[in-house]
Motif scaffolding. Sequence first.
Motif, PDB file in Angstrom:
ATOM      1  N   ARG A  75       1.105  -1.516   0.070  1.00 36.27           N
ATOM      2  CA  ARG A  75      -0.094  -0.150   0.276  1.00 36.27           C
ATOM      3  C   ARG A  75       0.550   1.150   0.385  1.00 36.27           C
ATOM      4  O   ARG A  75       0.913   2.233  -0.824  1.00 36.27           O
ATOM      5  CB  ARG A  75      -0.720   0.449   0.693  1.00 36.27           C
ATOM      6  CG  ARG A  75      -1.954   1.477   1.150  1.00 36.27           C
ATOM      7  CD  ARG A  75      -3.156   1.297  -0.463  1.00 36.27           C
ATOM      8  NE  ARG A  75      -3.730   0.671   0.344  1.00 36.27           N
ATOM      9  CZ  ARG A  75      -4.569   0.369  -0.783  1.00 36.27           C
ATOM     10  NH1 ARG A  75      -5.036   0.919  -1.630  1.00 36.27           N
ATOM     11  NH2 ARG A  75      -6.014  -0.581  -1.032  1.00 36.27           N
ATOM     12  N   SER A  87       1.563   1.765  -3.644  1.00 42.03           N
ATOM     13  CA  SER A  87       0.914   2.006  -4.352  1.00 42.03           C
ATOM     14  C   SER A  87       0.292   3.369  -4.710  1.00 42.03           C
ATOM     15  O   SER A  87       0.282   4.707  -5.055  1.00 42.03           O
ATOM     16  CB  SER A  87      -0.264   1.296  -4.533  1.00 42.03           C
ATOM     17  OG  SER A  87      -0.842   1.029  -3.272  1.00 42.03           O
ATOM     18  N   ARG A  88      -0.192   4.021  -3.159  1.00 41.58           N
ATOM     19  CA  ARG A  88      -0.868   5.235  -2.364  1.00 41.58           C
ATOM     20  C   ARG A  88       0.233   6.227  -2.941  1.00 41.58           C
ATOM     21  O   ARG A  88      -0.033   6.977  -3.459  1.00 41.58           O
ATOM     22  CB  ARG A  88      -0.543   5.413  -1.249  1.00 41.58           C
ATOM     23  CG  ARG A  88      -1.562   5.768  -0.258  1.00 41.58           C
ATOM     24  CD  ARG A  88      -2.877   6.451  -1.133  1.00 41.58           C
ATOM     25  NE  ARG A  88      -3.990   7.359  -0.369  1.00 41.58           N
ATOM     26  CZ  ARG A  88      -4.480   7.455  -0.881  1.00 41.58           C
ATOM     27  NH1 ARG A  88      -5.255   7.361  -2.042  1.00 41.58           N
ATOM     28  NH2 ARG A  88      -5.632   9.313  -0.197  1.00 41.58           N
ATOM     29  N   THR A  89       2.134   5.852  -2.739  1.00 37.32           N
ATOM     30  CA  THR A  89       2.937   7.112  -2.733  1.00 37.32           C
ATOM     31  C   THR A  89       2.519   7.644  -3.854  1.00 37.32           C
ATOM     32  O   THR A  89       2.446   9.370  -4.002  1.00 37.32           O
ATOM     33  CB  THR A  89       4.025   6.280  -2.492  1.00 37.32           C
ATOM     34  OG1 THR A  89       4.041   6.155  -1.615  1.00 37.32           O
ATOM     35  CG2 THR A  89       5.364   7.423  -2.431  1.00 37.32           C
ATOM     36  N   PHE A  90       2.547   6.410  -5.266  1.00 38.91           N
ATOM     37  CA  PHE A  90       2.465   7.456  -6.391  1.00 38.91           C
ATOM     38  C   PHE A  90       1.075   7.882  -6.649  1.00 38.91           C
ATOM     39  O   PHE A  90       1.449   8.718  -7.673  1.00 38.91           O
ATOM     40  CB  PHE A  90       2.390   5.982  -7.408  1.00 38.91           C
ATOM     41  CG  PHE A  90       4.152   5.517  -7.268  1.00 38.91           C
ATOM     42  CD1 PHE A  90       5.087   6.351  -7.976  1.00 38.91           C
ATOM     43  CD2 PHE A  90       3.847   4.454  -6.917  1.00 38.91           C
ATOM     44  CE1 PHE A  90       6.919   5.827  -7.574  1.00 38.91           C
ATOM     45  CE2 PHE A  90       5.898   3.826  -6.663  1.00 38.91           C
ATOM     46  CZ  PHE A  90       6.781   4.555  -7.117  1.00 38.91           C
ATOM     47  N   SER A  91      -0.445   7.049  -6.216  1.00 39.90           N
ATOM     48  CA  SER A  91      -1.535   7.069  -6.309  1.00 39.90           C
ATOM     49  C   SER A  91      -1.345   9.272  -5.571  1.00 39.90           C
ATOM     50  O   SER A  91      -2.437  10.178  -6.837  1.00 39.90           O
ATOM     51  CB  SER A  91      -1.953   6.888  -5.608  1.00 39.90           C
ATOM     52  OG  SER A  91      -3.509   7.656  -6.109  1.00 39.90           O
ATOM     53  N   CYS A  92      -1.077   9.680  -4.800  1.00 40.16           N
ATOM     54  CA  CYS A  92      -0.405  10.383  -3.616  1.00 40.16           C
ATOM     55  C   CYS A  92       0.145  12.364  -4.988  1.00 40.16           C
ATOM     56  O   CYS A  92      -0.408  12.544  -5.069  1.00 40.16           O
ATOM     57  CB  CYS A  92      -0.784  10.448  -2.325  1.00 40.16           C
ATOM     58  SG  CYS A  92      -1.418   9.638  -1.337  1.00 40.16           S
ATOM     59  N   ARG A 137       0.790  12.072  -7.901  1.00 36.04           N
ATOM     60  CA  ARG A 137      -0.168  11.852  -9.318  1.00 36.04           C
ATOM     61  C   ARG A 137      -1.107  12.977  -9.129  1.00 36.04           C
ATOM     62  O   ARG A 137      -0.884  14.185  -9.541  1.00 36.04           O
ATOM     63  CB  ARG A 137      -0.956  10.657  -9.947  1.00 36.04           C
ATOM     64  CG  ARG A 137      -1.207  11.129 -11.334  1.00 36.04           C
ATOM     65  CD  ARG A 137      -1.644  10.014 -11.754  1.00 36.04           C
ATOM     66  NE  ARG A 137      -2.275   9.029 -10.963  1.00 36.04           N
ATOM     67  CZ  ARG A 137      -2.870   7.906 -10.424  1.00 36.04           C
ATOM     68  NH1 ARG A 137      -2.075   7.466 -11.616  1.00 36.04           N
ATOM     69  NH2 ARG A 137      -3.469   7.288 -10.009  1.00 36.04           N
ATOM     70  N   PHE A 138      -1.428  13.103  -8.064  1.00 38.39           N
ATOM     71  CA  PHE A 138      -2.349  14.085  -7.658  1.00 38.39           C
ATOM     72  C   PHE A 138      -1.967  15.146  -6.521  1.00 38.39           C
ATOM     73  O   PHE A 138      -2.896  16.147  -6.509  1.00 38.39           O
ATOM     74  CB  PHE A 138      -3.921  13.844  -6.180  1.00 38.39           C
ATOM     75  CG  PHE A 138      -4.820  12.292  -6.978  1.00 38.39           C
ATOM     76  CD1 PHE A 138      -5.021  13.437  -8.334  1.00 38.39           C
ATOM     77  CD2 PHE A 138      -5.096  11.399  -6.703  1.00 38.39           C
ATOM     78  CE1 PHE A 138      -5.798  11.887  -8.737  1.00 38.39           C
ATOM     79  CE2 PHE A 138      -5.740  10.249  -7.205  1.00 38.39           C
ATOM     80  CZ  PHE A 138      -6.346  10.410  -8.768  1.00 38.39           C
ATOM     81  N   ILE A 168      -0.812   8.220   3.338  1.00 45.24           N
ATOM     82  CA  ILE A 168      -0.114   7.134   3.141  1.00 45.24           C
ATOM     83  C   ILE A 168      -0.298   6.298   4.506  1.00 45.24           C
ATOM     84  O   ILE A 168      -1.029   5.431   4.447  1.00 45.24           O
ATOM     85  CB  ILE A 168       0.893   7.967   2.773  1.00 45.24           C
ATOM     86  CG1 ILE A 168       1.371   8.052   1.109  1.00 45.24           C
ATOM     87  CG2 ILE A 168       1.918   6.154   2.671  1.00 45.24           C
ATOM     88  CD1 ILE A 168       2.954   8.583   1.016  1.00 45.24           C
ATOM     89  N   THR A 176      -3.678   4.530   4.870  1.00 47.43           N
ATOM     90  CA  THR A 176      -4.224   3.624   4.083  1.00 47.43           C
ATOM     91  C   THR A 176      -3.215   2.735   3.801  1.00 47.43           C
ATOM     92  O   THR A 176      -3.292   0.892   4.046  1.00 47.43           O
ATOM     93  CB  THR A 176      -4.447   4.225   2.861  1.00 47.43           C
ATOM     94  OG1 THR A 176      -3.106   4.623   2.413  1.00 47.43           O
ATOM     95  CG2 THR A 176      -5.453   4.565   2.347  1.00 47.43           C
TER      96      THR A 176
END
Length: 86
Positions: free
Chosen positions: A41, A44-49, A51-52, A63, A66
């Motif tokens: 997690r 995946s969450r680091t890249f998602s955050c 990106r936003f 991060i 989650t």
Amino acid sequence: MGLGVNEIPVAMGPYGQSQPSRFGHRKMGFFMGCAAGMATRALSRTFSCLRFRMRDQELMGGIGKTMMQSGGTFGTFMAIGMGIGC
């Protein structure tokens, strides 16, 4: 000679140590699952955050929250699986 009524065989490891108990297996499964879930997690969450375009406390809060949720969930399922396996 066979086993007597009160004699229970004890599983021994290769170096003379005893094997973990059923609770030990479940505990080990929970911690392994927790570590795997948190690591997955976090990536995946680091890249998602990022990106936003989240920054600072917003990034760390998102991060961390989650990671704990995913680690607990996956750890629970791993503990159940280890309990069934022994």
